[in-house]
Design a protein around this motif. Structure first.
Motif, short mmCIF file in Angstrom:
data_model
loop_
_atom_site.label_atom_id
_atom_site.label_comp_id
_atom_site.label_asym_id
_atom_site.label_seq_id
_atom_site.Cartn_x
_atom_site.Cartn_y
_atom_site.Cartn_z
N ASP A 64 0.83 -1.20 0.00
CA ASP A 64 0.00 0.00 0.00
C ASP A 64 0.88 1.26 0.00
O ASP A 64 1.74 1.40 0.86
CB ASP A 64 -0.83 -0.06 1.30
CG ASP A 64 -2.08 0.77 1.28
OD1 ASP A 64 -2.21 1.64 0.42
OD2 ASP A 64 -2.91 0.53 2.17
N ALA A 65 0.75 2.17 -0.93
CA ALA A 65 -0.17 2.16 -2.03
C ALA A 65 0.57 2.11 -3.37
O ALA A 65 0.05 1.60 -4.35
CB ALA A 65 -1.02 3.44 -2.03
N PRO A 84 -3.01 -7.34 -2.55
CA PRO A 84 -2.66 -6.08 -1.89
C PRO A 84 -2.35 -6.29 -0.40
O PRO A 84 -3.10 -6.95 0.30
CB PRO A 84 -3.95 -5.24 -2.05
CG PRO A 84 -5.05 -6.22 -2.19
CD PRO A 84 -4.46 -7.52 -2.70
N ARG A 86 -2.25 -4.16 2.77
CA ARG A 86 -2.84 -2.85 3.00
C ARG A 86 -2.57 -2.30 4.39
O ARG A 86 -2.25 -3.03 5.33
CB ARG A 86 -4.36 -2.93 2.79
CG ARG A 86 -4.73 -3.30 1.36
CD ARG A 86 -5.92 -2.52 0.89
NE ARG A 86 -5.67 -1.09 0.89
CZ ARG A 86 -6.57 -0.18 0.52
NH1 ARG A 86 -7.77 -0.55 0.15
NH2 ARG A 86 -6.28 1.10 0.54
N LYS A 87 -2.72 -0.99 4.50
CA LYS A 87 -2.68 -0.35 5.82
C LYS A 87 -3.87 -0.88 6.62
O LYS A 87 -4.93 -1.21 6.05
CB LYS A 87 -2.79 1.16 5.68
CG LYS A 87 -1.57 1.80 5.01
CD LYS A 87 -0.46 2.06 6.02
CE LYS A 87 0.87 2.37 5.35
NZ LYS A 87 0.86 3.59 4.53
N LYS A 90 -8.41 -1.59 6.15
CA LYS A 90 -8.95 -1.40 4.79
C LYS A 90 -9.47 -2.68 4.16
O LYS A 90 -10.26 -2.62 3.22
CB LYS A 90 -7.85 -0.84 3.86
CG LYS A 90 -7.24 0.46 4.33
CD LYS A 90 -8.20 1.59 4.10
CE LYS A 90 -7.54 2.92 4.44
NZ LYS A 90 -8.50 4.01 4.41
N LEU A 91 -9.00 -3.84 4.64
CA LEU A 91 -9.40 -5.09 4.00
C LEU A 91 -10.65 -5.65 4.67
O LEU A 91 -10.73 -5.72 5.90
CB LEU A 91 -8.25 -6.11 4.07
CG LEU A 91 -7.04 -5.80 3.18
CD1 LEU A 91 -5.88 -6.75 3.51
CD2 LEU A 91 -7.39 -5.89 1.70
#
Ligand code: AMP
Length: 182
Positions: A64-65, A84, A86-87, A90-91
């Motif tokens: 990310d990102a 991805p 991710r931070k 977010k998922l």
């Protein structure tokens, strides 16, 4: 698969330095100008494809990102799935997460628990635009390995060699950075 010096220069020259962003003393490596330059972006993606086509990879994981941009394009070129990393927050499905230290405080990244398939041992390449302290990539490699997959290499367009991020990450996995900045 090596990159010629001329091609390396074309990629290097397409990256813009922004002084004092996001705060004083930081030279921010702006890769939007690389993405905007079809020649440089094309040379870069072709090189990554040529390097990784013989690695027998199962997935490309992007951090990310900005790692999403290079990672998703490379996965498509190699005919692989993209994951991805991710931070935190977010998922949408079940995740595992890993904290890592920032200059001030901590951050956290996560990945879907089932992102690398049901069978253990999927071979994964992690990609991001830049390695500085290596904290983010180290956490990403830990996460990939915790799912039961195997991080076979971490790939960066830019490596900041005045920090010891690459050396530290090399204790855990293979590291490839195209352009080294000292
Ligand atoms: P680190 O965890 O210290 O290796 O930091 C790497 C992450 O921060 C990457 O996702 C980079 O995109 C971002 N980053 C750190 N330093 C810079 C910089 N000087 N220019 C652009 N991005 C940076």
């Amino acid at each position: 698969m090596t990159l010629s010096n001329d091609d390396r220069k074309i990629i290097e020259n397409s990256i813009r330095d922004i002084k004092d962003f996001p705060k004083e003393g930081i030279v921010f490596k702006d890769i939007t100008t690389l993405l905007n330059d079809k020649k440089a972006y094309g040379i870069l993606m072709q090189h990554l494809h040529d390097r990784y086509k013989s690695y027998n990879l199962d997935y490309i994981a992007g951090i990310d990102a900005r790692g999403f941009i290079f990672g998703a394009a490379l996965a498509q070129m190699l005919g692989l799935g993209f994951v991805p990393i991710r931070k935190k927050g977010k998922l949408p499905y079940t995740t595992i997460s890993e904290k890592y230290a920032l200059e001030y405080g901590v951050d956290e990244i996560e990945v879907h628990i089932d992102a690398f398939g049901e069978e253990k041992g999927a071979k994964v390449l992690i990609i991001d635009d830049l390695i500085a302290t290596g904290g983010t990539a180290n956490a990403a490699a830990t996460l990939v390995n915790q799912t039961g997959a195997e991080c076979v290499e971490c790939c960066f367009i830019i490596g900041l060699t005045f920090l010891d991020g690459i050396e530290k990450l090399e204790e855990k996995t293979e590291v490839y950075s195209l352009i080294e900045v000292d």
